[in-house]
Design a protein around this motif. Structure first.
Motif, PDB file in Angstrom:
ATOM      1  N   ALA A 176       0.832  -1.205   0.000  1.00  0.00           N
ATOM      2  CA  ALA A 176       0.000   0.000   0.000  1.00  0.00           C
ATOM      3  C   ALA A 176       0.867   1.256   0.000  1.00  0.00           C
ATOM      4  CB  ALA A 176      -0.922  -0.004   1.221  1.00  0.00           C
ATOM      5  N   TRP A 177       1.943   1.256   0.790  1.00  0.00           N
ATOM      6  CA  TRP A 177       2.839   2.413   0.840  1.00  0.00           C
ATOM      7  C   TRP A 177       3.517   2.633  -0.519  1.00  0.00           C
ATOM      8  CZ3 TRP A 177       8.122   2.563  -0.028  1.00  0.00           C
ATOM      9  CH2 TRP A 177       8.738   3.789   0.240  1.00  0.00           C
ATOM     10  N   ALA A 178       4.012   1.558  -1.124  1.00  0.00           N
ATOM     11  CA  ALA A 178       4.729   1.675  -2.392  1.00  0.00           C
ATOM     12  C   ALA A 178       3.816   2.188  -3.503  1.00  0.00           C
ATOM     13  CB  ALA A 178       5.321   0.319  -2.786  1.00  0.00           C
ATOM     14  N   LEU A 179       2.556   1.830  -3.443  1.00  0.00           N
ATOM     15  CA  LEU A 179       1.618   2.239  -4.488  1.00  0.00           C
ATOM     16  C   LEU A 179       1.034   3.628  -4.249  1.00  0.00           C
ATOM     17  CD1 LEU A 179      -0.354  -1.114  -4.971  1.00  0.00           C
ATOM     18  CD2 LEU A 179       1.265  -0.082  -6.575  1.00  0.00           C
ATOM     19  N   SER A 180       1.317   4.197  -3.077  1.00  0.00           N
ATOM     20  CA  SER A 180       0.691   5.481  -2.749  1.00  0.00           C
ATOM     21  C   SER A 180       1.683   6.642  -2.690  1.00  0.00           C
ATOM     22  CB  SER A 180      -0.038   5.371  -1.402  1.00  0.00           C
ATOM     23  OG  SER A 180       0.860   4.982  -0.376  1.00  0.00           O
ATOM     24  N   THR A 181       2.911   6.430  -3.132  1.00  0.00           N
ATOM     25  CA  THR A 181       3.833   7.559  -3.236  1.00  0.00           C
ATOM     26  C   THR A 181       3.320   8.514  -4.317  1.00  0.00           C
ATOM     27  OG1 THR A 181       5.215   6.381  -4.845  1.00  0.00           O
ATOM     28  CG2 THR A 181       5.789   6.142  -2.512  1.00  0.00           C
ATOM     29  N   GLN A 182       3.701   9.767  -4.234  1.00  0.00           N
ATOM     30  CA  GLN A 182       3.172  10.767  -5.168  1.00  0.00           C
ATOM     31  C   GLN A 182       3.471  10.396  -6.620  1.00  0.00           C
ATOM     32  OE1 GLN A 182       4.557  14.660  -4.091  1.00  0.00           O
ATOM     33  NE2 GLN A 182       3.342  14.735  -2.202  1.00  0.00           N
ATOM     34  N   ARG A 183       4.663   9.913  -6.855  1.00  0.00           N
ATOM     35  CA  ARG A 183       5.049   9.569  -8.231  1.00  0.00           C
ATOM     36  C   ARG A 183       4.192   8.437  -8.779  1.00  0.00           C
ATOM     37  NH1 ARG A 183      11.158   7.693 -10.102  1.00  0.00           N
ATOM     38  NH2 ARG A 183      10.697   7.461 -12.349  1.00  0.00           N
ATOM     39  N   VAL A 184       4.000   7.402  -7.964  1.00  0.00           N
ATOM     40  CA  VAL A 184       3.199   6.258  -8.419  1.00  0.00           C
ATOM     41  C   VAL A 184       1.733   6.661  -8.546  1.00  0.00           C
ATOM     42  CG1 VAL A 184       2.426   3.924  -7.834  1.00  0.00           C
ATOM     43  CG2 VAL A 184       4.810   4.596  -7.434  1.00  0.00           C
ATOM     44  N   GLN A 185       1.231   7.473  -7.580  1.00  0.00           N
ATOM     45  CA  GLN A 185      -0.163   7.879  -7.625  1.00  0.00           C
ATOM     46  C   GLN A 185      -0.484   8.686  -8.877  1.00  0.00           C
ATOM     47  OE1 GLN A 185      -3.181   7.760  -5.341  1.00  0.00           O
ATOM     48  NE2 GLN A 185      -2.079   5.810  -5.180  1.00  0.00           N
ATOM     49  N   ARG A 186       0.463   9.516  -9.316  1.00  0.00           N
ATOM     50  CA  ARG A 186       0.240  10.289 -10.550  1.00  0.00           C
ATOM     51  C   ARG A 186       0.066   9.360 -11.748  1.00  0.00           C
ATOM     52  NH1 ARG A 186       4.086  13.979  -8.289  1.00  0.00           N
ATOM     53  NH2 ARG A 186       5.777  12.936  -9.432  1.00  0.00           N
ATOM     54  N   LYS A 187       0.846   8.283 -11.756  1.00  0.00           N
ATOM     55  CA  LYS A 187       0.731   7.321 -12.857  1.00  0.00           C
ATOM     56  C   LYS A 187      -0.544   6.493 -12.743  1.00  0.00           C
ATOM     57  CE  LYS A 187       5.727   6.891 -13.560  1.00  0.00           C
ATOM     58  NZ  LYS A 187       6.904   5.974 -13.578  1.00  0.00           N
ATOM     59  N   LEU A 188      -0.887   6.110 -11.504  1.00  0.00           N
ATOM     60  CA  LEU A 188      -2.065   5.266 -11.305  1.00  0.00           C
ATOM     61  C   LEU A 188      -3.366   6.026 -11.550  1.00  0.00           C
ATOM     62  CD1 LEU A 188      -1.126   3.213  -8.099  1.00  0.00           C
ATOM     63  CD2 LEU A 188      -1.107   2.449 -10.477  1.00  0.00           C
ATOM     64  N   ALA A 189      -3.303   7.370 -11.411  1.00  0.00           N
ATOM     65  CA  ALA A 189      -4.526   8.162 -11.597  1.00  0.00           C
ATOM     66  C   ALA A 189      -5.137   7.932 -12.969  1.00  0.00           C
ATOM     67  CB  ALA A 189      -4.209   9.644 -11.394  1.00  0.00           C
ATOM     68  N   HIS A 190      -4.301   7.674 -13.967  1.00  0.00           N
ATOM     69  CA  HIS A 190      -4.797   7.448 -15.325  1.00  0.00           C
ATOM     70  C   HIS A 190      -5.121   5.975 -15.585  1.00  0.00           C
ATOM     71  CE1 HIS A 190      -3.525  11.541 -16.158  1.00  0.00           C
ATOM     72  NE2 HIS A 190      -2.311  11.257 -15.722  1.00  0.00           N
ATOM     73  N   LEU A 191      -4.793   5.126 -14.612  1.00  0.00           N
ATOM     74  CA  LEU A 191      -4.969   3.683 -14.822  1.00  0.00           C
ATOM     75  C   LEU A 191      -6.024   3.070 -13.899  1.00  0.00           C
ATOM     76  CD1 LEU A 191      -1.197   2.667 -15.031  1.00  0.00           C
ATOM     77  CD2 LEU A 191      -2.777   3.021 -16.946  1.00  0.00           C
ATOM     78  N   THR A 192      -6.689   3.914 -13.102  1.00  0.00           N
ATOM     79  CA  THR A 192      -7.643   3.394 -12.123  1.00  0.00           C
ATOM     80  C   THR A 192      -8.729   2.538 -12.775  1.00  0.00           C
ATOM     81  OG1 THR A 192      -7.281   5.308 -10.691  1.00  0.00           O
ATOM     82  CG2 THR A 192      -9.259   4.011 -10.292  1.00  0.00           C
ATOM     83  N   GLY A 193      -9.251   3.013 -13.908  1.00  0.00           N
ATOM     84  CA  GLY A 193     -10.285   2.255 -14.604  1.00  0.00           C
ATOM     85  C   GLY A 193      -9.791   0.895 -15.054  1.00  0.00           C
ATOM     86  N   TYR A 194      -8.574   0.835 -15.570  1.00  0.00           N
ATOM     87  CA  TYR A 194      -8.005  -0.439 -16.017  1.00  0.00           C
ATOM     88  C   TYR A 194      -7.762  -1.373 -14.829  1.00  0.00           C
ATOM     89  CZ  TYR A 194      -7.144   2.026 -20.399  1.00  0.00           C
ATOM     90  OH  TYR A 194      -7.297   2.729 -21.562  1.00  0.00           O
ATOM     91  N   ILE A 195      -7.290  -0.794 -13.703  1.00  0.00           N
ATOM     92  CA  ILE A 195      -7.053  -1.602 -12.507  1.00  0.00           C
ATOM     93  C   ILE A 195      -8.366  -2.177 -11.990  1.00  0.00           C
ATOM     94  CG2 ILE A 195      -6.295  -1.532 -10.095  1.00  0.00           C
ATOM     95  CD1 ILE A 195      -4.248   0.592 -10.937  1.00  0.00           C
ATOM     96  N   ASP A 196      -9.423  -1.332 -11.962  1.00  0.00           N
ATOM     97  CA  ASP A 196     -10.742  -1.821 -11.558  1.00  0.00           C
ATOM     98  C   ASP A 196     -11.214  -2.951 -12.466  1.00  0.00           C
ATOM     99  OD1 ASP A 196     -11.232  -0.367  -9.294  1.00  0.00           O
ATOM    100  OD2 ASP A 196     -12.261   1.262 -10.315  1.00  0.00           O
ATOM    101  N   ALA A 197     -10.999  -2.779 -13.762  1.00  0.00           N
ATOM    102  CA  ALA A 197     -11.450  -3.793 -14.718  1.00  0.00           C
ATOM    103  C   ALA A 197     -10.704  -5.111 -14.519  1.00  0.00           C
ATOM    104  CB  ALA A 197     -11.250  -3.286 -16.148  1.00  0.00           C
ATOM    105  N   ILE A 198      -9.386  -5.040 -14.377  1.00  0.00           N
ATOM    106  CA  ILE A 198      -8.585  -6.252 -14.192  1.00  0.00           C
ATOM    107  C   ILE A 198      -8.952  -6.946 -12.886  1.00  0.00           C
ATOM    108  CG2 ILE A 198      -6.245  -7.130 -13.809  1.00  0.00           C
ATOM    109  CD1 ILE A 198      -5.262  -4.883 -15.682  1.00  0.00           C
ATOM    110  N   CYS A 199      -9.052  -6.168 -11.793  1.00  0.00           N
ATOM    111  CA  CYS A 199      -9.403  -6.755 -10.504  1.00  0.00           C
ATOM    112  C   CYS A 199     -10.829  -7.285 -10.509  1.00  0.00           C
ATOM    113  CB  CYS A 199      -9.231  -5.719  -9.393  1.00  0.00           C
ATOM    114  SG  CYS A 199      -7.509  -5.253  -9.079  1.00  0.00           S
ATOM    115  N   GLY A 200     -11.728  -6.566 -11.190  1.00  0.00           N
ATOM    116  CA  GLY A 200     -13.109  -7.031 -11.286  1.00  0.00           C
ATOM    117  C   GLY A 200     -13.202  -8.378 -11.986  1.00  0.00           C
ATOM    118  N   VAL A 201     -12.492  -8.512 -13.092  1.00  0.00           N
ATOM    119  CA  VAL A 201     -12.480  -9.787 -13.820  1.00  0.00           C
ATOM    120  C   VAL A 201     -11.878 -10.889 -12.958  1.00  0.00           C
ATOM    121  CG1 VAL A 201     -11.484 -11.016 -15.783  1.00  0.00           C
ATOM    122  CG2 VAL A 201     -12.445  -8.732 -16.107  1.00  0.00           C
ATOM    123  N   MET A 202     -10.787 -10.560 -12.224  1.00  0.00           N
ATOM    124  CA  MET A 202     -10.137 -11.556 -11.368  1.00  0.00           C
ATOM    125  C   MET A 202     -11.069 -12.024 -10.259  1.00  0.00           C
ATOM    126  SD  MET A 202      -6.700 -11.207  -9.007  1.00  0.00           S
ATOM    127  CE  MET A 202      -5.632 -10.940 -10.421  1.00  0.00           C
TER     128      MET A 202
END
Length: 221
Positions: A176-202
């Motif tokens: 959780a800490w590694a994924l919530s650094t400012q640098r990673v969060q900026r990148k994940l902000a554009h990928l939230t929908g894809y992450i939801d989709a992948i996790c939803g399918v899983m």
């Protein structure tokens, strides 16, 4: 405790670390919700997951989980509850991707089932996801019965349970800490929908597989 008692504890730690790092519902839950809600939510989910593992390991070491596994009706109920809950989480994640709220804001009425609005909900989501996973029950029964001898002192068994809890919380909290650094969060902000989709399918896939194997064993057998 003697030196011989520490050998199975070391093996237990290594096997558990490998299990923690393997992709699964717990891993996906931390990734999905840390990306969406941030570090605090991710850490509370990590705490819930680790408490679930603490309960599983305690029940396994005392033999209660083995009794549940060997009781057809109880184990059937656990499998149905676990499969249904994982499917529910999956559908919620997919709905958050498919539903397009107007005005650029998330609609609470359409996505209430996937929202986490406070720390208690995050902890509960982690706890239930781990506790209701029938594969976790089987894993810890096998782990404890094969690696922890019945002759081990109570202190050693308590140490084994404590080590599993500490390792679990440390790993998921670190994730959780590694994924919530400012640098990673900026990148994940554009990928939230894809992450939801992948996790939803899983989640849906795992939940449906459990339900099909449980309710229609003749198909998978």
């Amino acid at each position: 405790m003697t030196l011989d008692d520490f050998s199975p504890l070391i093996t237990l730690m290594l096997v558990h670390i490998i299990g923690l790092m393997s992709p699964g519902p717990d891993f996906a839950l931390v990734v999905q919700n840390t990306a969406k809600y941030g570090r605090v939510t991710g850490v509370y989910i990590a705490l819930g997951l680790s408490i679930g593992i603490l309960i599983h390991s305690t029940l396994s070491l005392t033999g209660i989980s083995f009794v549940i596994q060997q009781s057809p009706n109880l184990y059937l109920l656990l499998q149905i509850a676990g499969g249904s809950y994982l499917t529910y989480l999956g559908i919620g994640a997919l709905r958050s991707v498919l539903v397009k709220p107007t005005g650029g804001e998330r609609s609470d009425s359409n996505n209430a089932q996937v929202l986490i609005t406070n720390q208690s909900q995050a902890l509960f989501r982690g706890l239930t996801t781990n506790l209701l996973n029938p594969k976790a029950l089987v894993f810890f029964v096998s782990l404890m019965s094969s690696l922890i001898p019945t002759t081990m002192p109570v202190l050693g068994k308590g140490l084994a349970i404590g080590l599993l809890w500490v390792l679990s919380f440390f790993w998921f909290a670190f994730l959780a800490w590694a994924l919530s650094t400012q640098r990673v969060q900026r990148k994940l902000a554009h990928l939230t929908g894809y992450i939801d989709a992948i996790c939803g399918v899983m989640f849906c896939a795992l939940g449906l597989i459990i339900l099909v194997k449980t309710l229609m064993p003749e198909i998978t057998g």
